[in-house]
Design a protein around this motif. Structure first.
Motif, PDB file in Angstrom:
ATOM      1  N   ASN A 193       0.812  -1.225   0.000  1.00 20.21           N
ATOM      2  CA  ASN A 193       0.000   0.000   0.000  1.00 20.21           C
ATOM      3  C   ASN A 193       0.839   1.265   0.000  1.00 20.21           C
ATOM      4  OD1 ASN A 193       1.057   0.026   2.592  1.00 20.21           O
ATOM      5  ND2 ASN A 193      -0.882   0.537   3.575  1.00 20.21           N
ATOM      6  N   HIS A 194       0.145   2.414  -0.068  1.00 18.02           N
ATOM      7  CA  HIS A 194       0.774   3.739  -0.085  1.00 18.02           C
ATOM      8  C   HIS A 194      -0.088   4.683   0.766  1.00 18.02           C
ATOM      9  CE1 HIS A 194       1.807   1.558  -3.769  1.00 18.02           C
ATOM     10  NE2 HIS A 194       2.993   2.128  -3.677  1.00 18.02           N
ATOM     11  N   PRO A 195      -0.004   4.571   2.080  1.00 17.08           N
ATOM     12  CA  PRO A 195      -0.921   5.316   2.958  1.00 17.08           C
ATOM     13  C   PRO A 195      -0.783   6.831   2.842  1.00 17.08           C
ATOM     14  CG  PRO A 195       0.862   4.312   4.221  1.00 17.08           C
ATOM     15  CD  PRO A 195       0.962   3.767   2.839  1.00 17.08           C
ATOM     16  N   GLY A 196      -1.887   7.492   2.514  1.00 19.73           N
ATOM     17  CA  GLY A 196      -1.909   8.954   2.439  1.00 19.73           C
ATOM     18  C   GLY A 196      -1.087   9.546   1.320  1.00 19.73           C
ATOM     19  N   MET A 197      -0.722   8.745   0.321  1.00 15.59           N
ATOM     20  CA  MET A 197       0.212   9.202  -0.712  1.00 15.59           C
ATOM     21  C   MET A 197      -0.447   9.358  -2.076  1.00 15.59           C
ATOM     22  SD  MET A 197       3.420   6.686   0.044  1.00 15.59           S
ATOM     23  CE  MET A 197       3.942   6.278   1.707  1.00 15.59           C
ATOM     24  N   THR A 198       0.121  10.254  -2.861  1.00 11.38           N
ATOM     25  CA  THR A 198      -0.131  10.310  -4.299  1.00 11.38           C
ATOM     26  C   THR A 198       1.135   9.791  -4.971  1.00 11.38           C
ATOM     27  OG1 THR A 198      -1.574  12.238  -4.065  1.00 11.38           O
ATOM     28  CG2 THR A 198      -0.696  11.793  -6.256  1.00 11.38           C
ATOM     29  N   VAL A 199       0.978   8.808  -5.838  1.00 11.00           N
ATOM     30  CA  VAL A 199       2.146   8.113  -6.405  1.00 11.00           C
ATOM     31  C   VAL A 199       2.082   8.112  -7.933  1.00 11.00           C
ATOM     32  CG1 VAL A 199       3.434   5.943  -6.499  1.00 11.00           C
ATOM     33  CG2 VAL A 199       2.290   6.627  -4.371  1.00 11.00           C
ATOM     34  N   PHE A 200       3.204   8.494  -8.537  1.00 14.33           N
ATOM     35  CA  PHE A 200       3.355   8.467  -9.995  1.00 14.33           C
ATOM     36  C   PHE A 200       4.366   7.376 -10.342  1.00 14.33           C
ATOM     37  CE2 PHE A 200       2.205  12.678  -8.672  1.00 14.33           C
ATOM     38  CZ  PHE A 200       1.407  13.219  -9.666  1.00 14.33           C
ATOM     39  N   SER A 201       3.990   6.459 -11.230  1.00 14.99           N
ATOM     40  CA  SER A 201       4.895   5.384 -11.648  1.00 14.99           C
ATOM     41  C   SER A 201       5.030   5.401 -13.166  1.00 14.99           C
ATOM     42  CB  SER A 201       4.365   4.019 -11.198  1.00 14.99           C
ATOM     43  OG  SER A 201       4.292   3.942  -9.790  1.00 14.99           O
ATOM     44  N   LYS A 202       6.262   5.554 -13.624  1.00 11.79           N
ATOM     45  CA  LYS A 202       6.531   5.617 -15.064  1.00 11.79           C
ATOM     46  C   LYS A 202       7.414   4.441 -15.476  1.00 11.79           C
ATOM     47  CE  LYS A 202       7.427   7.123 -19.269  1.00 11.79           C
ATOM     48  NZ  LYS A 202       6.566   6.754 -20.386  1.00 11.79           N
ATOM     49  N   LEU A 203       6.870   3.578 -16.341  1.00 11.55           N
ATOM     50  CA  LEU A 203       7.649   2.470 -16.882  1.00 11.55           C
ATOM     51  C   LEU A 203       8.599   3.023 -17.936  1.00 11.55           C
ATOM     52  CD1 LEU A 203       8.084  -0.618 -16.978  1.00 11.55           C
ATOM     53  CD2 LEU A 203       6.281  -0.714 -18.730  1.00 11.55           C
ATOM     54  N   LEU A 204       9.896   2.989 -17.640  1.00  9.97           N
ATOM     55  CA  LEU A 204      10.889   3.593 -18.523  1.00  9.97           C
ATOM     56  C   LEU A 204      11.206   2.715 -19.725  1.00  9.97           C
ATOM     57  CD1 LEU A 204      13.320   4.973 -15.790  1.00  9.97           C
ATOM     58  CD2 LEU A 204      11.651   6.282 -17.132  1.00  9.97           C
ATOM     59  N   LEU A 235       6.800   9.669  -5.057  1.00 10.68           N
ATOM     60  CA  LEU A 235       5.867   9.520  -3.951  1.00 10.68           C
ATOM     61  C   LEU A 235       5.718  10.844  -3.224  1.00 10.68           C
ATOM     62  CD1 LEU A 235       6.863   6.564  -4.492  1.00 10.68           C
ATOM     63  CD2 LEU A 235       6.621   6.155  -2.045  1.00 10.68           C
ATOM     64  N   GLY A 236       4.488  11.274  -3.023  1.00  9.99           N
ATOM     65  CA  GLY A 236       4.269  12.507  -2.292  1.00  9.99           C
ATOM     66  C   GLY A 236       3.134  12.350  -1.279  1.00  9.99           C
ATOM     67  N   PRO A 237       3.450  12.332   0.024  1.00 12.59           N
ATOM     68  CA  PRO A 237       4.777  12.316   0.636  1.00 12.59           C
ATOM     69  C   PRO A 237       5.365  10.902   0.617  1.00 12.59           C
ATOM     70  CG  PRO A 237       3.112  12.233   2.351  1.00 12.59           C
ATOM     71  CD  PRO A 237       2.372  12.371   1.044  1.00 12.59           C
ATOM     72  N   PRO A 238       6.631  10.747   1.001  1.00 11.46           N
ATOM     73  CA  PRO A 238       7.239   9.406   1.020  1.00 11.46           C
ATOM     74  C   PRO A 238       6.794   8.617   2.250  1.00 11.46           C
ATOM     75  CG  PRO A 238       8.831  11.036   1.754  1.00 11.46           C
ATOM     76  CD  PRO A 238       7.607  11.801   1.320  1.00 11.46           C
ATOM     77  N   TYR A 239       7.162   7.341   2.290  1.00 11.32           N
ATOM     78  CA  TYR A 239       6.914   6.530   3.489  1.00 11.32           C
ATOM     79  C   TYR A 239       7.639   7.154   4.681  1.00 11.32           C
ATOM     80  CZ  TYR A 239       5.205   2.733   0.483  1.00 11.32           C
ATOM     81  OH  TYR A 239       4.491   1.972  -0.421  1.00 11.32           O
ATOM     82  N   CYS A 240       7.021   7.018   5.858  1.00 13.02           N
ATOM     83  CA  CYS A 240       7.649   7.525   7.084  1.00 13.02           C
ATOM     84  C   CYS A 240       7.064   6.761   8.263  1.00 13.02           C
ATOM     85  CB  CYS A 240       7.408   9.025   7.235  1.00 13.02           C
ATOM     86  SG  CYS A 240       8.158   9.740   8.719  1.00 13.02           S
ATOM     87  N   PRO A 284       7.697   6.801  11.586  1.00  9.57           N
ATOM     88  CA  PRO A 284       7.277   7.577  12.762  1.00  9.57           C
ATOM     89  C   PRO A 284       5.935   8.284  12.574  1.00  9.57           C
ATOM     90  CG  PRO A 284       9.601   7.954  12.312  1.00  9.57           C
ATOM     91  CD  PRO A 284       9.054   7.189  11.146  1.00  9.57           C
ATOM     92  N   ASP A 285       5.607   8.637  11.329  1.00  8.55           N
ATOM     93  CA  ASP A 285       4.336   9.313  11.048  1.00  8.55           C
ATOM     94  C   ASP A 285       3.223   8.339  10.688  1.00  8.55           C
ATOM     95  OD1 ASP A 285       5.548  11.731  11.520  1.00  8.55           O
ATOM     96  OD2 ASP A 285       5.909  12.188   9.404  1.00  8.55           O
ATOM     97  N   GLY A 286       3.510   7.044  10.783  1.00  4.93           N
ATOM     98  CA  GLY A 286       2.486   6.045  10.501  1.00  4.93           C
ATOM     99  C   GLY A 286       2.336   5.674   9.044  1.00  4.93           C
ATOM    100  N   ARG A 287       3.237   6.150   8.194  1.00  2.00           N
ATOM    101  CA  ARG A 287       3.168   5.815   6.769  1.00  2.00           C
ATOM    102  C   ARG A 287       4.198   4.721   6.470  1.00  2.00           C
ATOM    103  NH1 ARG A 287       3.501  11.185   6.572  1.00  2.00           N
ATOM    104  NH2 ARG A 287       5.457  11.217   5.395  1.00  2.00           N
ATOM    105  N   HIS A 288       3.899   3.505   6.923  1.00  2.00           N
ATOM    106  CA  HIS A 288       4.826   2.407   6.643  1.00  2.00           C
ATOM    107  C   HIS A 288       4.251   1.520   5.548  1.00  2.00           C
ATOM    108  CE1 HIS A 288       2.021   0.721   9.603  1.00  2.00           C
ATOM    109  NE2 HIS A 288       2.259  -0.444   9.025  1.00  2.00           N
ATOM    110  N   CYS A 289       5.107   0.797   4.887  1.00  2.00           N
ATOM    111  CA  CYS A 289       4.706  -0.056   3.773  1.00  2.00           C
ATOM    112  C   CYS A 289       4.116  -1.349   4.314  1.00  2.00           C
ATOM    113  CB  CYS A 289       5.913  -0.337   2.875  1.00  2.00           C
ATOM    114  SG  CYS A 289       5.487  -1.240   1.378  1.00  2.00           S
ATOM    115  N   GLN A 290       2.838  -1.575   4.031  1.00  2.00           N
ATOM    116  CA  GLN A 290       2.160  -2.800   4.466  1.00  2.00           C
ATOM    117  C   GLN A 290       1.944  -3.716   3.271  1.00  2.00           C
ATOM    118  OE1 GLN A 290       1.013  -3.929   7.661  1.00  2.00           O
ATOM    119  NE2 GLN A 290       0.976  -5.733   6.319  1.00  2.00           N
TER     120      GLN A 290
END
Length: 263
Positions: free
Chosen positions: A118-129, A200-205, A207-213
């Motif tokens: 997941n990506h908690p609270g994030m806006t994520v852009f993924s570009k296949l190069l 990623l905006g914002p990135p995982y963090c 301490p702020d509860g934005r961990h990768c699950q």
């Protein structure tokens, strides 16, 4: 004297404009991406999505990018197949991270998998190069919960709606996901060697509860969970997700980014 002063000033202004034009022409695409992200994410917070205009600004830069813009080549060691029973190692190239956004590149050999996460609270852009990749993604389907039920019952299962289940081949448009839409939980499977540029905006963090699950996903029909009224013809569009520990066989190694510098 006055004419000389005006001419000199005119020449200076002309030279300044030429200099700015040269700087603009000479700016690398990855530098432009960094500056655009810095502008777009300055006032954003977790869960706050940039305006549609700002989302388009980031997307328009990413849509034009290829592996050459970040100093990558498909024949580099990161992308080579290895003969092993273990899943292929994934390499992550770190370009930038601050409390507002991060930029990085995942380099995947053939058959490498970034498991469902997941990506908690994030806006994520993924570009296949470059390369070919299968993407599968979900959003929570809490709107189908019975009124007396809360997300994630005693079984640990939570209903999700399938958003994407397709193969992508570069060149292709940038994929975008949001905190509650667009496929916030996704899985990448490399069909060939490939590279994905992530913003990623914002990135995982942590301490702020934005961990990768990470999650397991199970077909809707495989689980006998009551009270979810999903028509039989739509059940293939839903799945049950269950939290899991980070897979033991997932190996992501950091490596130095060697492309154009970010200033």
């Amino acid at each position: 004297m006055m004419t000389e002063k005006i001419d000199r000033k005119g020449n200076e202004n002309g030279e300044l404009k030429k200099k700015r034009k040269r700087q603009k022409i000479g700016m690398s695409r990855v530098q432009k991406l960094y500056r655009t992200c810095k502008q777009v994410f300055t006032n954003c917070k977790p869960g706050v999505v940039p305006s549609p205009e700002n989302v388009e600004l980031v997307k328009s830069v990413l849509d034009k990018m290829t592996e050459a813009d970040v100093g990558l080549r498909p024949n580099m060691p990161y992308f080579k197949s290895t003969v092993s029973d273990k899943p292929p190692k994934i390499t992550y190239l770190h370009l930038h991270e601050c409390d507002k956004f991060s930029i990085g590149i995942f380099c995947l050999p053939p058959k490498a998998v970034i498991p469902l996460h997941n990506h908690p609270g994030m806006t994520v852009f993924s570009k296949l190069l470059f390369g070919k990749m299968h993407i599968k993604s979900y959003d929570w389907a809490d709107n189908l919960l019975p009124k007396s039920t809360t997300p994630g019952d005693c079984t640990g299962l939570r209903l999700a709606k399938l958003k994407v289940n397709s193969k992508f081949k570069a060149p292709c448009k940038t994929s975008i996901l949001y905190p509650a839409d667009g496929g916030n939980m996704h899985c990448f499977t490399a069909k060939t060697a490939c590279a994905v540029l992530d913003v990623l905006g914002p990135p995982y963090c942590d301490p702020d509860g934005r961990h990768c699950q990470y999650y397991y996903d199970f077909p809707f029909a495989n689980m006998s969970v009551n009270d979810f009224l999903v028509p039989e013809e739509e059940q293939s569009e839903y799945a049950w997700l269950k939290e899991r520990e980070k897979p033991e066989d997932l190996t992501v190694a950091g490596a130095l980014y060697s492309g154009p510098n970010l200033v």
